[in-house]
Design an enzyme around this catalytic site. Structure first.
Site, PDB file in Angstrom:
ATOM      1  N   VAL A  92       0.872  -1.172   0.000  1.00  0.00           N
ATOM      2  CA  VAL A  92       0.000   0.000   0.000  1.00  0.00           C
ATOM      3  C   VAL A  92       0.907   1.220   0.000  1.00  0.00           C
ATOM      4  CG1 VAL A  92      -1.717   1.346   1.263  1.00  0.00           C
ATOM      5  CG2 VAL A  92      -1.899  -1.145   1.211  1.00  0.00           C
ATOM      6  N   ARG A 119      -6.334   3.373   5.240  1.00  0.00           N
ATOM      7  CA  ARG A 119      -7.611   3.604   4.569  1.00  0.00           C
ATOM      8  C   ARG A 119      -8.360   2.304   4.306  1.00  0.00           C
ATOM      9  NH1 ARG A 119      -6.625   8.336  -0.005  1.00  0.00           N
ATOM     10  NH2 ARG A 119      -5.153   9.619   1.196  1.00  0.00           N
ATOM     11  N   TYR A 143      -0.117  -9.666   9.547  1.00  0.00           N
ATOM     12  CA  TYR A 143      -0.974 -10.689   8.954  1.00  0.00           C
ATOM     13  C   TYR A 143      -1.743 -11.569   9.934  1.00  0.00           C
ATOM     14  CZ  TYR A 143       1.093  -9.213   4.608  1.00  0.00           C
ATOM     15  OH  TYR A 143       1.469  -8.452   3.535  1.00  0.00           O
ATOM     16  N   PHE A 145       8.601 -16.146  -2.330  1.00  0.00           N
ATOM     17  CA  PHE A 145       7.751 -15.999  -3.517  1.00  0.00           C
ATOM     18  C   PHE A 145       7.019 -14.674  -3.486  1.00  0.00           C
ATOM     19  CE2 PHE A 145       5.723 -18.497  -0.187  1.00  0.00           C
ATOM     20  CZ  PHE A 145       4.513 -17.863   0.003  1.00  0.00           C
TER      21      PHE A 145
END
Length: 420
Positions: free
Chosen positions: A91, A98, A130, A420
């Site tokens: 982001v 936001r 996360y 990855f």
């Protein structure tokens, strides 16, 4: 299940078009504070699956990114579980706070569940982001640095190979590597598949969005019959202490299908002229390398050890039904999941063959956990007993955490060497 958050400030979350891939790649680089990187469109295309490369668009400007691609995760017992591999999550600094990440992640997790992917995986750039999306650290990258002077070589009583070692070109690595890795990864829980993009990056046949690449060396081990059973990809730092060589051999990739192969490759790495230390940034937590040395104390932890693969369970019955278990047992898990995918009370049980199931139940729970802890426990690399001691789960029945560890334990620790 979780629903996408309503649009904020007129920003639209949508899949990108083929023509927007270059701008999307530039947004990823800027999001990771790496402005000026090459577009590397050919590489981007290799992992650009329709509907799975997302952008947060403020008019024609991309201010947030996320993409995923299909992969398979090796689970305990050797089965391959379909998963969504998530990467390129950014982001823009001017658009934080936001709800853009919430919206992109909600869309991706819902899509993964609809596609039949029983879990999602990612490598977290920051630890604190996360867990709120149900991801928990599930594998580690525990490397070593071996001081060759103190190591005094590998033990003389180790099994010797009847085969041979050969230095190979990058073209040969592209030929031998994929098949070897497919054999290797089926024996190691936590491993994931390596696609064309991986091997083209590893062999330098594609432009990458990153610093200039220096071609490494690659050596393969062949058994007496000529079959490739292992590989070592490495580079050597040209480093001197005055007139004396003080070089470091850095291991980029190491695969061995058996002990004989591993011994041959490590003996090669640890007996090279000019090299005074061997640095391995990523190695399985239970790798026996230190015990192969005459002096195991010469192998010290790599300074950059960290959590690696984060895992989020999206389909509890499918995920827990795919893996095998250490033996018979049962435990009832009460799972809280703010996105809803794993919420509920689940009876996890296995029989004497190691086959198991996870089914909804109304029985009294043994452990109370959240979705992130469920992800950490899934591959067996994390301990319920340890998490209980850290107050990350609640033991509702005395001894339940230990019973869970006995059920989920594995002979080999979960390990994934690949980003990855």
């Amino acid at each position: 299940m979780s629903e996408e958050v309503a649009p904020t400030d007129g920003i639209e979350i949508r899949s990108i078009t083929e023509g927007e891939l270059g701008a999307w790649g530039d947004a990823v680089s800027r999001g990771f504070q790496r402005a000026g990187m090459p577009e590397a469109l050919e590489f981007r295309r290799l992992r650009n699956y329709p509907g799975r490369t997302l952008g947060a668009f403020e008019r024609d400007k991309i201010v947030g990114t996320l993409r995923s691609f299909p992969n398979e995760l090796t689970v305990p017992g050797g089965a391959l579980l379909p998963v969504s591999a998530i990467s390129g999550v950014t982001v823009r600094q001017t658009h934080r706070r936001r709800g853009l990440l919430n919206r992109m992640m909600a869309r991706e997790l819902a899509g993964a569940r609809e596609r039949g992917e029983a879990a999602a995986i990612l490598v977290a750039a920051e630890y604190g982001i996360y867990r709120r999306y149900g991801f928990g650290p599930a594998t580690r990258a525990d490397g070593l640095v071996v001081n060759l002077h103190h190591a005094e070589g590998l033990r003389a009583d180790l099994p010797e190979s009847a085969g041979r070692l050969d230095l190979v070109s990058m073209a040969e690595l592209a030929k031998y590597g994929p098949e070897l890795h497919e054999c290797w990864r089926r024996s190691r829980p936590g491993a994931i598949g390596r696609d064309e993009a991986f091997w083209r990056e590893a062999t330098g046949t594609i432009e990458m969005p990153g610093p200039e690449r220096k071609e490494p060396f690659a050596v393969v081990h062949r058994d007496a019959g000529g079959t490739v059973t292992g590989l070592l990809v490495y580079s050597v730092t040209d480093q001197w202490d005055g007139p004396n060589p003080d070089c470091v051999l850095t291991v980029h990739d190491f695969l061995a299908l058996d002990t004989v192969t591993a011994v041959a490759l490590w003996r090669y790495a640890c007996s090279m002229d000019w090299v005074r230390s061997v640095s391995i940034a990523s190695l399985a937590p239970d790798d026996p390398l230190p015990l192969l040395l005459n002096n195991p104390r010469a192998a010290r932890p790599h300074p950059e050890q960290w959590d690696h693969t984060w895992l989020r369970v999206l389909d509890v019955p499918a995920a827990f039904g795919a893996r095998t278990y250490a033996g018979p047992g049962r435990v009832v898990l009460d799972v809280t999941d703010r996105q809803g995918y794993a919420s509920g009370r689940w009876l996890l049980q296995a029989d004497v063959t190691g086959a198991g199931t996870a089914e909804p139940t109304s029985e009294e729970p043994d452990l109370a956990i959240d979705a992130a802890v469920l992800g950490s426990l899934y591959l067996g690399a994390e301990s319920a007993t340890r998490l209980a001691a850290a107050a990350q789960l609640t033991e509702l029945r005395p001894g339940a955490a230990f019973a869970t560890d006995r059920l989920l334990g594995t002979p080999l620790k979960a390990y994934n060497p690949d980003t990855f």
